[in-house]
Scaffold this motif. Structure first.
Motif, PDB file in Angstrom:
ATOM      1  N   TYR A  40       2.131  -3.342  -3.434  1.00 14.42           N
ATOM      2  CA  TYR A  40       2.345  -3.709  -4.704  1.00 14.42           C
ATOM      3  C   TYR A  40       4.262  -3.682  -4.683  1.00 14.42           C
ATOM      4  CZ  TYR A  40      -1.395  -3.529  -7.242  1.00 14.42           C
ATOM      5  OH  TYR A  40      -2.895  -4.019  -8.114  1.00 14.42           O
ATOM      6  N   HIS A  41       4.437  -2.859  -3.395  1.00 14.20           N
ATOM      7  CA  HIS A  41       6.694  -2.469  -3.636  1.00 14.20           C
ATOM      8  C   HIS A  41       6.559  -3.822  -2.821  1.00 14.20           C
ATOM      9  CE1 HIS A  41       5.632   1.448  -4.542  1.00 14.20           C
ATOM     10  NE2 HIS A  41       6.864   0.649  -5.353  1.00 14.20           N
ATOM     11  N   PRO A  88       9.184  -4.972  -5.411  1.00 12.44           N
ATOM     12  CA  PRO A  88      10.403  -3.834  -5.409  1.00 12.44           C
ATOM     13  C   PRO A  88      10.997  -3.397  -6.113  1.00 12.44           C
ATOM     14  CG  PRO A  88      11.105  -6.170  -3.842  1.00 12.44           C
ATOM     15  CD  PRO A  88       9.555  -6.033  -4.797  1.00 12.44           C
ATOM     16  N   LEU A 103      10.177  -0.175  -7.950  1.00 11.40           N
ATOM     17  CA  LEU A 103      11.308   1.191  -7.780  1.00 11.40           C
ATOM     18  C   LEU A 103      11.892   1.639  -8.375  1.00 11.40           C
ATOM     19  CD1 LEU A 103      10.816   0.581  -3.227  1.00 11.40           C
ATOM     20  CD2 LEU A 103       9.332   2.702  -5.170  1.00 11.40           C
ATOM     21  N   LEU A 117       2.557   2.614 -11.133  1.00 12.69           N
ATOM     22  CA  LEU A 117       3.822   2.578 -10.672  1.00 12.69           C
ATOM     23  C   LEU A 117       4.519   2.368 -11.883  1.00 12.69           C
ATOM     24  CD1 LEU A 117       2.022   0.479  -7.687  1.00 12.69           C
ATOM     25  CD2 LEU A 117       2.444   3.275  -7.584  1.00 12.69           C
TER      26      LEU A 117
END
Length: 314
Positions: free
Chosen positions: A46-47, A51, A54, A87
């Motif tokens: 997923y990141h 990104p 995050l 997330l």
């Protein structure tokens, strides 16, 4: 009015999202589609596509990022959507619009518009699994080969739990051939009770005005038009307030191209980075003659240092 940056696979990655949202006018953006099969994907996966998760699920300019999933298994999509929420995904978007043959062959994207009942099951399962405070939205085309099922598909998505629909006003078979059939956006909005965004063939402020008139839409998603004209969203947002902004000049755009290149060099391999720059420059040639000149200079270059020299001022 809301203006969104479309999630174009292989083009609008985190680098281009970062650069385009710096220009202004974009209210939210979306990851490239994340393909879901049978298992829950890893956080690292997923990141890779988002990104921004995050750092609060926003670009550096503060524009929120939504996570888009693609697949056909209701339970797998629901489980992945729930994980994406842990997330930090603020919205889950589902892709029923991708026209790519490889995607459609694996039962993803626009091919699912042949199965309205499955669309409904997917939305119902994802909506039931994702936390209630996190919206679930969907992007669709008018159908696979004809728009005859557009109303049925839109209704299935909305009644399944989609809180917003984005309608690319072409069928899968249409691909990206003009024209976009904006009148169908109005037909969809007439039968669903959720907001409907118009998408397709908005290249200029004049196109936006015509789309607004024909579709009756209040909100819009911009794709290739915004990539080719990075100030398009800013100009449309101003025009909605009765303000006419001058076009961004090449001199104003060039620092953004250099920033794009800086990030591409930092994140991609030396073989990949030049190709990504050429891809964007090729699209900018639609708006900027100077982009044609620069593209001609860099198109045969594979060496990053040579590209770097061509981008330097003077």
């Amino acid at each position: 009015m809301q203006l969104a940056l479309a999630p174009m696979e292989g083009l609008v990655d985190d680098i281009l999202r970062d650069v385009l949202t710096q220009v202004g006018g974009i209210d939210w953006c979306v990851t490239e589609f994340i393909r879901v099969n049978e298992r829950v994907l890893t956080a690292a996966y997923y990141h890779k596509f988002g990104p921004e998760l995050l750092v609060g699920a926003k670009t550096r300019a503060g524009v929120p990022l939504r996570v888009q999933l693609l697949g056909s298994d209701p339970v797998a999509l629901a489980d992945n959507a729930a994980f994406a929420c842990t997330l930090g995904a603020p919205v889950i978007d589902l892709n029923f619009g991708c026209p790519a043959k490889t995607v459609n062959k694996s039962r993803g994207g626009a091919v699912l518009l042949k199965e309205p009942e499955l669309l409904h099951r997917i939305l119902r399962e994802v909506r039931a699994t994702v936390p209630a405070h996190i919206p679930v939205t969907a992007k669709m085309r008018l159908g696979f080969d004809t728009p005859d099922s557009a109303i049925e598909c839109a209704t299935a998505l909305a009644e399944g739990g989609a809180e917003v629909l984005v309608v690319h006003a072409r069928t899968k078979v249409d691909g990206y051939k003009p024209p976009a059939h904006w009148e169908w956006v109005a037909k969809v909005q007439d039968v669903v009770k959720v907001p409907v965004y118009a998408n397709g063939d908005i290249w200029t402020v004049a196109d936006w005005r015509r789309c607004r008139e024909v579709s009756g839409a209040k909100d819009f998603m911009l794709g290739r038009g915004l990539v080719s004209k990075p100030d398009l969203a800013r100009q449309i947002a101003a025009a909605e307030q009765g303000i006419e902004l001058p076009d961004m000049t090449w001199a104003q755009l060039l620092p953004l191209i250099r920033e794009f290149w800086r990030q591409a060099r930092a994140q991609l391999t030396p073989r990949q980075a030049p190709g990504r720059l050429k891809q964007w420059l090729a699209m900018l040639t639609r708006t900027y003659p100077e982009a044609t000149e620069l593209f001609t200079l860099v198109r045969r270059e594979q060496d990053c240092e040579a590209v770097e020299r061509l981008l330097q001022p003077g």
